[in-house]
Motif scaffolding. Structure first.
Motif, PDB file in Angstrom:
ATOM      1  N   ALA A   1       0.907  -1.241   0.018  1.00  0.00           N
ATOM      2  CA  ALA A   1      -0.034   0.031  -0.072  1.00  0.00           C
ATOM      3  C   ALA A   1       0.942   1.224   0.079  1.00  0.00           C
TER       4      ALA A   1
ATOM      5  N   GLY B   1       0.512   3.999  -3.080  1.00  0.00           N
ATOM      6  CA  GLY B   1       0.163   5.295  -2.633  1.00  0.00           C
ATOM      7  C   GLY B   1       1.094   6.283  -3.216  1.00  0.00           C
TER       8      GLY B   1
ATOM      9  N   HIS C   1     -12.538  10.071   4.062  1.00  0.00           N
ATOM     10  CA  HIS C   1     -12.149   9.465   2.574  1.00  0.00           C
ATOM     11  C   HIS C   1     -12.380  10.464   1.568  1.00  0.00           C
TER      12      HIS C   1
ATOM     13  N   THR D   1      -6.446  11.556  -3.001  1.00  0.00           N
ATOM     14  CA  THR D   1      -6.504  10.205  -3.346  1.00  0.00           C
ATOM     15  C   THR D   1      -5.413   9.151  -2.698  1.00  0.00           C
ATOM     16  N   PRO D   2      -4.377   9.217  -2.685  1.00  0.00           N
ATOM     17  CA  PRO D   2      -3.154   8.348  -2.032  1.00  0.00           C
ATOM     18  C   PRO D   2      -3.495   8.355  -0.410  1.00  0.00           C
TER      19      PRO D   2
ATOM     20  N   SER E   1      -6.439   8.584   0.778  1.00  0.00           N
ATOM     21  CA  SER E   1      -7.593   7.822   1.037  1.00  0.00           C
ATOM     22  C   SER E   1      -7.332   6.353   0.766  1.00  0.00           C
ATOM     23  N   MET E   2      -6.334   6.038   0.095  1.00  0.00           N
ATOM     24  CA  MET E   2      -5.973   4.550  -0.307  1.00  0.00           C
ATOM     25  C   MET E   2      -5.301   4.094   0.869  1.00  0.00           C
TER      26      MET E   2
ATOM     27  N   GLY F   1      -6.716   1.382   3.221  1.00  0.00           N
ATOM     28  CA  GLY F   1      -5.760   0.257   2.918  1.00  0.00           C
ATOM     29  C   GLY F   1      -5.226  -0.121   4.293  1.00  0.00           C
TER      30      GLY F   1
ATOM     31  N   SER G   1     -16.348   0.696   2.382  1.00  0.00           N
ATOM     32  CA  SER G   1     -15.311   0.313   3.553  1.00  0.00           C
ATOM     33  C   SER G   1     -15.921   0.043   4.811  1.00  0.00           C
TER      34      SER G   1
ATOM     35  N   GLY H   1      -7.892   0.191  -1.615  1.00  0.00           N
ATOM     36  CA  GLY H   1      -6.844   1.232  -2.121  1.00  0.00           C
ATOM     37  C   GLY H   1      -7.097   1.047  -3.800  1.00  0.00           C
TER      38      GLY H   1
ATOM     39  N   PHE I   1     -10.448   3.348  -4.574  1.00  0.00           N
ATOM     40  CA  PHE I   1     -10.267   4.603  -4.223  1.00  0.00           C
ATOM     41  C   PHE I   1      -9.330   5.536  -5.281  1.00  0.00           C
ATOM     42  N   GLY I   2      -8.267   4.797  -5.825  1.00  0.00           N
ATOM     43  CA  GLY I   2      -7.469   5.209  -6.626  1.00  0.00           C
ATOM     44  C   GLY I   2      -8.068   5.413  -8.124  1.00  0.00           C
TER      45      GLY I   2
END
Length: 515
Positions: A96, A100, A241, A246-247, A249-250, A254, A312, A346, A349-350
């Motif tokens: 992760a 990320g 989130h 974005t990263p 959130s991942m 994650g 999630s 992850g 979200f990505g």
């Protein structure tokens, strides 16, 4: 395994802190250099973690990494050790954290500071999963929480200050509950053993009274459960989130949510067998409520990212359910679900945040269904299809094995909860298919249904201006897809390591208490 190899398992923590330090003091570093420092640091730390973790003998129980006195008067040590459960989560963190960074390649604002916070967070996560001392675990736990606020408040979007503050406040409320429980643990353990200790192995052998366990277990389990997105203490999660870049959130879905579940397992379940047995019915009820509630709310969302945020909450409900089954298959499934959800969340979200939102500048499904994204962003569409079917529990992906193991363990403990969880699974299929159709394939549905042509759907339409998916994004997505496929097709790779750790953890239960 040699002593030097074992000691190397501590280096993912040190390398991550070192990378953060270099970024802090390197005032002349460019954005490109900062990105490469972030990538090389997470890659090197991940390789050390994966190589060392996969090399241990999981059947031998906990394997010490390093141990030194820290605060002897309180029985606190700098004690790192690893078992099969830790191995699974160290691998998750390694994957992760690297992915990320790949999805952070477009960060252009205060890049050096962003990666300094990012690497500090990663160091804290590694520290939690390696800690064998309860106080040290809590210190790393807090280290992982603090950077989240800045990463969201500075680099986030959509009410980012509110989302960051809500996430941190919920996290600290949960931490306060866990800390109260830890203080009680330290005081009672010192009285029972005649000397203070915070070593989790020693604490597991303390003859806690049933009355103490009856209130200490919910205090600690719920305290850590805040960060795991446990219903009804979950509301920070979708908001956080959506607000996070974005990263982040991942990483949040994650690995950060897994910190809460890991703490609940190691401290709540691992120390208080009577407390688990006294409260398992209530916790299971909250877990299945979270499974169904998260799926129902995701089903009616109009914001693409909120759909994944509430999903999630639903999927983490399976983790909470598995933790209180007191069954080796159920608890093992919960740990495997931590890995599986970390990978799949992850990936989802990505796609939503980086591949779609950063190009279309909208997350509204009403707007996205007019853009024919299956043609404009075919790689994103294929990736989301695969991530969706994996999240639905399609055989061949990690989610199927993990949720099946949880449900088998839960059936032995409380069959009624399995029936309710089954409703959540059906709802999960429904909201994922609905979202998939609206976000990517609305033009196909309309054309087959005889409806009007979707604007931009024709060849050469308005979608042609969308930037293509970049190489770092493709690399990150492929890494996550390979991870979920490998574990889905060969789950023994992790289960053969997880189950001996689960057996050791459940050994504190009376004969027959852990199935």
């Amino acid at each position: 395994m040699g002593r030097a190899t074992l000691s190397a398992l501590a280096w993912p923590i040190y390398l991550s802190f070192l990378g953060a330090f270099v970024l802090v003091v390197g005032t002349r570093l460019t954005a490109v250099q900062s990105r490469w420092i972030g990538l090389l640091t997470t890659l090197l730390a991940g390789l050390v973690a994966a190589g060392g973790a996969l090399g241990i003998d999981a059947r031998a129980g906990f394997t010490e990494v390093t141990r030194a006195a820290w605060i002897p008067s309180l029985g606190i040590e700098y004690h790192l050790a690893v078992d099969g459960i830790s191995v699974c989560l160290l691998l998750l963190t390694a994957i992760a954290s690297v992915v990320g960074v790949l999805f952070s390649w477009n960060i252009a604002h205060r890049v050096r500071g962003y990666f300094a916070f990012y690497l500090t967070l990663v160091a804290g996560v590694y520290g939690v999963f390696l800690s064998r001392d309860l106080f040290l675990l809590f210190v790393f736990y807090e280290i992982a929480i603090i950077p989240k606020y800045f990463l969201i408040a500075i680099w986030g979007s959509t009410r980012k200050e509110y989302g960051a503050m809500k996430l941190v406040l919920y996290s600290f409320v949960g931490s306060a509950l866990a800390l109260i429980g830890m203080i009680a643990i330290q005081v009672v353990a010192a009285r029972e053993l005649g000397a203070p200790t915070m070593d989790l192995g020693a604490l597991a052998r303390v003859p806690w009274s049933d009355s103490f366990q009856s209130w200490a277990f919910p205090l600690v389990f719920v305290g850590f459960g805040f960060l795991a997105g446990m219903w009804p203490f979950h509301s920070w999660a979708p908001t956080g989130h959506v607000a996070a870049p974005t990263p982040v959130s991942m990483l949040l879905a994650g690995v950060i949510m897994k910190l809460g579940a890991y703490g609940a397992l190691r401290v709540g379940v691992g120390l208080f067998p009577h407390g688990v047995q006294a409260w398992q019915g209530a916790v299971a009820a909250l877990a299945v409520t979270g499974i169904v509630y998260g799926a129902l709310v995701a089903l009616v969302q109009k914001d693409f990212k909120f759909v994944i945020g509430f999903s999630s909450v639903s999927h983490m409900g399976f983790v909470i359910l598995g933790l209180v089954t007191i069954d080796r298959i159920g608890v093992g499934g919960a740990v495997l679900q931590m890995f599986s959800h970390g990978i799949l969340a992850g990936l989802l979200f990505g796609v939503v945040g980086r591949m779609v939102y950063d190009r279309t500048h909208t997350r509204e499904l009403d707007a996205l269904e007019k853009m024919a994204l299956n043609r404009a962003l075919p790689f994103a569409a294929v990736t989301f299809v695969l991530a969706s079917v994996a999240s639905m529990g399609m055989p061949g992906f990690s989610g199927f094995v993990a949720e099946l193991a949880v449900l088998i363990g839960a059936w032995r403990a409380f069959p009624g909860a399995v029936l309710v969880a089954g409703v959540g699974i059906v709802l999960g299929v429904a909201y994922l298919l609905r979202t998939l159709r609206r976000a990517f394939f609305a033009d196909l549905a309309d054309s087959h249904g005889g409806g009007a042509e979707v604007p931009g759907a024709a060849a050469g339409g308005g979608h042609a201006a969308l930037p293509p998916i970049t190489l770092p994004e493709k690399a990150g997505a492929i890494i996550l897809l390979v991870a979920t496929l490998v574990i889905g097709l060969y789950p023994r790779l992790l289960l053969d390591r997880i189950l001996p750790g689960v057996d050791d953890l459940l050994s504190v239960f009376p004969a027959g208490g852990g199935l």
